[in-house]
Motif scaffolding. Sequence first.
Motif, PDB file in Angstrom:
ATOM      1  N   ALA A 223       0.817  -1.221   0.000  1.00  0.00           N
ATOM      2  CA  ALA A 223       0.000   0.000   0.000  1.00  0.00           C
ATOM      3  C   ALA A 223       0.846   1.263   0.000  1.00  0.00           C
ATOM      4  CB  ALA A 223      -0.933   0.009   1.214  1.00  0.00           C
ATOM      5  N   ASP A 224       2.137   1.137  -0.302  1.00  0.00           N
ATOM      6  CA  ASP A 224       3.012   2.299  -0.215  1.00  0.00           C
ATOM      7  C   ASP A 224       4.239   2.081  -1.095  1.00  0.00           C
ATOM      8  OD1 ASP A 224       3.951   4.773   0.739  1.00  0.00           O
ATOM      9  OD2 ASP A 224       5.213   3.791   2.218  1.00  0.00           O
ATOM     10  N   GLY A 225       4.902   3.190  -1.411  1.00  0.00           N
ATOM     11  CA  GLY A 225       6.145   3.110  -2.163  1.00  0.00           C
ATOM     12  C   GLY A 225       5.977   3.196  -3.661  1.00  0.00           C
ATOM     13  N   GLY A 226       4.732   3.344  -4.138  1.00  0.00           N
ATOM     14  CA  GLY A 226       4.467   3.387  -5.571  1.00  0.00           C
ATOM     15  C   GLY A 226       4.023   2.042  -6.089  1.00  0.00           C
ATOM     16  N   ASN A 227       3.001   1.459  -5.452  1.00  0.00           N
ATOM     17  CA  ASN A 227       2.562   0.100  -5.785  1.00  0.00           C
ATOM     18  C   ASN A 227       2.134  -0.046  -7.236  1.00  0.00           C
ATOM     19  OD1 ASN A 227       0.211  -2.109  -5.880  1.00  0.00           O
ATOM     20  ND2 ASN A 227       1.678  -2.660  -4.283  1.00  0.00           N
ATOM     21  N   MET A 228       1.714   1.041  -7.851  1.00  0.00           N
ATOM     22  CA  MET A 228       1.387   1.028  -9.280  1.00  0.00           C
ATOM     23  C   MET A 228       2.463   1.814 -10.019  1.00  0.00           C
ATOM     24  SD  MET A 228      -2.548   1.817  -8.482  1.00  0.00           S
ATOM     25  CE  MET A 228      -1.946   2.814  -7.126  1.00  0.00           C
ATOM     26  N   HIS A 229       3.098   1.188 -11.006  1.00  0.00           N
ATOM     27  CA  HIS A 229       4.163   1.914 -11.688  1.00  0.00           C
ATOM     28  C   HIS A 229       4.197   1.607 -13.177  1.00  0.00           C
ATOM     29  CE1 HIS A 229       7.291  -1.475 -10.576  1.00  0.00           C
ATOM     30  NE2 HIS A 229       6.498  -1.855 -11.552  1.00  0.00           N
ATOM     31  N   CYS A 230       4.890   2.503 -13.883  1.00  0.00           N
ATOM     32  CA  CYS A 230       5.092   2.384 -15.322  1.00  0.00           C
ATOM     33  C   CYS A 230       6.566   2.614 -15.600  1.00  0.00           C
ATOM     34  CB  CYS A 230       4.245   3.433 -16.055  1.00  0.00           C
ATOM     35  SG  CYS A 230       4.558   3.551 -17.834  1.00  0.00           S
ATOM     36  N   PHE A 231       7.169   1.731 -16.429  1.00  0.00           N
ATOM     37  CA  PHE A 231       8.564   1.862 -16.826  1.00  0.00           C
ATOM     38  C   PHE A 231       8.636   2.278 -18.292  1.00  0.00           C
ATOM     39  CE2 PHE A 231      10.076  -1.703 -13.727  1.00  0.00           C
ATOM     40  CZ  PHE A 231       9.929  -0.831 -12.659  1.00  0.00           C
ATOM     41  N   THR A 232       9.439   3.287 -18.594  1.00  0.00           N
ATOM     42  CA  THR A 232       9.705   3.690 -19.978  1.00  0.00           C
ATOM     43  C   THR A 232      11.209   3.763 -20.171  1.00  0.00           C
ATOM     44  OG1 THR A 232       7.657   4.994 -20.054  1.00  0.00           O
ATOM     45  CG2 THR A 232       9.306   5.426 -21.756  1.00  0.00           C
ATOM     46  N   ALA A 233      11.728   3.005 -21.119  1.00  0.00           N
ATOM     47  CA  ALA A 233      13.169   2.955 -21.342  1.00  0.00           C
ATOM     48  C   ALA A 233      13.626   4.193 -22.103  1.00  0.00           C
ATOM     49  CB  ALA A 233      13.532   1.693 -22.116  1.00  0.00           C
ATOM     50  N   VAL A 234      14.475   4.988 -21.482  1.00  0.00           N
ATOM     51  CA  VAL A 234      15.084   6.134 -22.153  1.00  0.00           C
ATOM     52  C   VAL A 234      16.219   5.641 -23.045  1.00  0.00           C
ATOM     53  CG1 VAL A 234      16.281   8.333 -21.821  1.00  0.00           C
ATOM     54  CG2 VAL A 234      14.461   7.636 -20.228  1.00  0.00           C
ATOM     55  N   THR A 235      16.997   4.700 -22.517  1.00  0.00           N
ATOM     56  CA  THR A 235      18.005   3.975 -23.288  1.00  0.00           C
ATOM     57  C   THR A 235      17.710   2.482 -23.094  1.00  0.00           C
ATOM     58  OG1 THR A 235      19.581   3.717 -21.461  1.00  0.00           O
ATOM     59  CG2 THR A 235      19.681   5.774 -22.715  1.00  0.00           C
ATOM     60  N   ALA A 236      18.451   1.641 -23.773  1.00  0.00           N
ATOM     61  CA  ALA A 236      18.322   0.210 -23.500  1.00  0.00           C
ATOM     62  C   ALA A 236      18.622  -0.021 -22.018  1.00  0.00           C
ATOM     63  CB  ALA A 236      19.301  -0.579 -24.370  1.00  0.00           C
ATOM     64  N   CYS A 237      17.788  -0.807 -21.364  1.00  0.00           N
ATOM     65  CA  CYS A 237      17.986  -1.018 -19.937  1.00  0.00           C
ATOM     66  C   CYS A 237      17.428  -2.374 -19.514  1.00  0.00           C
ATOM     67  CB  CYS A 237      17.343   0.100 -19.115  1.00  0.00           C
ATOM     68  SG  CYS A 237      15.604   0.392 -19.469  1.00  0.00           S
ATOM     69  N   ALA A 238      17.868  -2.821 -18.349  1.00  0.00           N
ATOM     70  CA  ALA A 238      17.438  -4.109 -17.810  1.00  0.00           C
ATOM     71  C   ALA A 238      17.085  -3.939 -16.343  1.00  0.00           C
ATOM     72  CB  ALA A 238      18.528  -5.161 -17.979  1.00  0.00           C
ATOM     73  N   VAL A 239      15.997  -4.593 -15.926  1.00  0.00           N
ATOM     74  CA  VAL A 239      15.527  -4.503 -14.546  1.00  0.00           C
ATOM     75  C   VAL A 239      15.380  -5.904 -13.972  1.00  0.00           C
ATOM     76  CG1 VAL A 239      13.719  -3.661 -12.995  1.00  0.00           C
ATOM     77  CG2 VAL A 239      14.228  -2.412 -15.092  1.00  0.00           C
ATOM     78  N   LEU A 240      16.045  -6.144 -12.862  1.00  0.00           N
ATOM     79  CA  LEU A 240      15.885  -7.397 -12.134  1.00  0.00           C
ATOM     80  C   LEU A 240      14.711  -7.230 -11.189  1.00  0.00           C
ATOM     81  CD1 LEU A 240      16.755 -10.204 -11.181  1.00  0.00           C
ATOM     82  CD2 LEU A 240      18.501  -9.113  -9.770  1.00  0.00           C
ATOM     83  N   ASP A 241      13.700  -8.097 -11.341  1.00  0.00           N
ATOM     84  CA  ASP A 241      12.423  -7.970 -10.645  1.00  0.00           C
ATOM     85  C   ASP A 241      12.264  -9.118  -9.648  1.00  0.00           C
ATOM     86  OD1 ASP A 241      10.272  -6.116 -10.776  1.00  0.00           O
ATOM     87  OD2 ASP A 241       8.984  -7.638 -11.651  1.00  0.00           O
ATOM     88  N   VAL A 242      12.007  -8.800  -8.379  1.00  0.00           N
ATOM     89  CA  VAL A 242      11.734  -9.814  -7.358  1.00  0.00           C
ATOM     90  C   VAL A 242      10.389  -9.500  -6.729  1.00  0.00           C
ATOM     91  CG1 VAL A 242      12.465 -10.833  -5.174  1.00  0.00           C
ATOM     92  CG2 VAL A 242      14.180 -10.201  -6.883  1.00  0.00           C
ATOM     93  N   LEU A 243       9.453 -10.457  -6.791  1.00  0.00           N
ATOM     94  CA  LEU A 243       8.107 -10.270  -6.255  1.00  0.00           C
ATOM     95  C   LEU A 243       7.850 -11.257  -5.123  1.00  0.00           C
ATOM     96  CD1 LEU A 243       6.074 -10.186  -9.611  1.00  0.00           C
ATOM     97  CD2 LEU A 243       7.258  -8.301  -8.505  1.00  0.00           C
ATOM     98  N   GLY A 244       7.286 -10.769  -4.041  1.00  0.00           N
ATOM     99  CA  GLY A 244       6.933 -11.676  -2.963  1.00  0.00           C
ATOM    100  C   GLY A 244       5.609 -11.274  -2.326  1.00  0.00           C
ATOM    101  N   PRO A 245       4.573 -12.097  -2.474  1.00  0.00           N
ATOM    102  CA  PRO A 245       4.478 -13.286  -3.309  1.00  0.00           C
ATOM    103  C   PRO A 245       4.237 -12.896  -4.777  1.00  0.00           C
ATOM    104  CG  PRO A 245       2.384 -12.905  -2.209  1.00  0.00           C
ATOM    105  CD  PRO A 245       3.337 -11.859  -1.680  1.00  0.00           C
ATOM    106  N   PRO A 246       4.319 -13.852  -5.708  1.00  0.00           N
ATOM    107  CA  PRO A 246       4.093 -13.530  -7.128  1.00  0.00           C
ATOM    108  C   PRO A 246       2.608 -13.345  -7.431  1.00  0.00           C
ATOM    109  CG  PRO A 246       4.547 -15.871  -6.876  1.00  0.00           C
ATOM    110  CD  PRO A 246       4.742 -15.251  -5.518  1.00  0.00           C
ATOM    111  N   TYR A 247       2.306 -12.920  -8.653  1.00  0.00           N
ATOM    112  CA  TYR A 247       0.911 -12.795  -9.079  1.00  0.00           C
ATOM    113  C   TYR A 247       0.216 -14.157  -8.987  1.00  0.00           C
ATOM    114  CZ  TYR A 247       1.776  -8.152 -11.074  1.00  0.00           C
ATOM    115  OH  TYR A 247       2.084  -6.825 -11.247  1.00  0.00           O
ATOM    116  N   SER A 248      -1.075 -14.123  -8.606  1.00  0.00           N
ATOM    117  CA  SER A 248      -1.873 -15.353  -8.530  1.00  0.00           C
ATOM    118  C   SER A 248      -3.342 -14.974  -8.551  1.00  0.00           C
ATOM    119  CB  SER A 248      -1.543 -16.138  -7.255  1.00  0.00           C
ATOM    120  OG  SER A 248      -2.432 -17.230  -7.095  1.00  0.00           O
TER     121      SER A 248
END
Length: 308
Positions: A223-248
Amino acid sequence: MGRATLADIKGKDLSALAKETKTNTGDTNKVSNANKNRNNTSDSRGKKSRRRHGKMIMPAAVLVSPVQRLFDTCKDVFALSGTGIVPTPDKIEQLRAVLDEIHPANIGLTPRMPCFSPPSYQRAPPITYLHIHECEKFSMGIFCLPPSGVLPLHNHPGMTVFSKLLFGTMHIKSYDWVVDVSSNASAVVTPSETVQHPAVRLAKVKVDSDLTAPCNTSILYPADGGNMHCFTAVTACAVLDVLGPPYSDPEGRHCAYYYDYPFTKLSVDGVTVPEEEKDKHAWLEEREKPEDLVVVGASYTGLEIVEK
């Protein structure tokens, strides 16, 4: 994998992706036995030599790869994971510290990989997702975005999310719900509007800026920290994503997408914010999966994880 929802992208559908081919077990055993026989004599001589010098020389400690350390830490941090359950602050910092030490080379990434150079004829460049691991407690994966690639505005219901920008520059815009406003308020359309928005909900901007690697890991809470977000690549980029728990979906953690409208574009009965706060608020409206979102699932080819 083609077009997919983010739940598909980050969820169980990717667990069936082909993984890096493993060495044939029988061949490995043969090589191992041959090496063992070949080295018996030298091992015996080595032990005698070490004893003559008055002490035994112990072998060097086995090094743990950064990805293995991340997996082991996730198992610990998310051991009690469930919808809305946030790890304790010390566990949060433990995982953040491990993520902050991970670099592209640790996971076999380089900006020169083909997935970071999309075909010029496609209007919406495809995004590649490298599936590392998923279980009931957490998931790990890497989003590879070519320039102008977009992960549209989406949520993480009841989830704690760690995002580590590995390289490149990315624009992040994130929101949290304003909890003291009804989630089902009916919008009164302004004169410039011709479409009714019956299900908008007020949200506050948490982040709206560019991030360039190397930078600290960002953390989203249920409920905090920006739970809804959008990523737009300005340059080529990579994001390591860790979710706990995952979508279900069965457990109520469904990935939803949103349109966002400036606060001043719509007026809702009984909802006001101070004039100086209006540019920090927006109306979010749930939408269908964006038709131009193309995500391709690919195998993770970095160092192997050993599930102990």
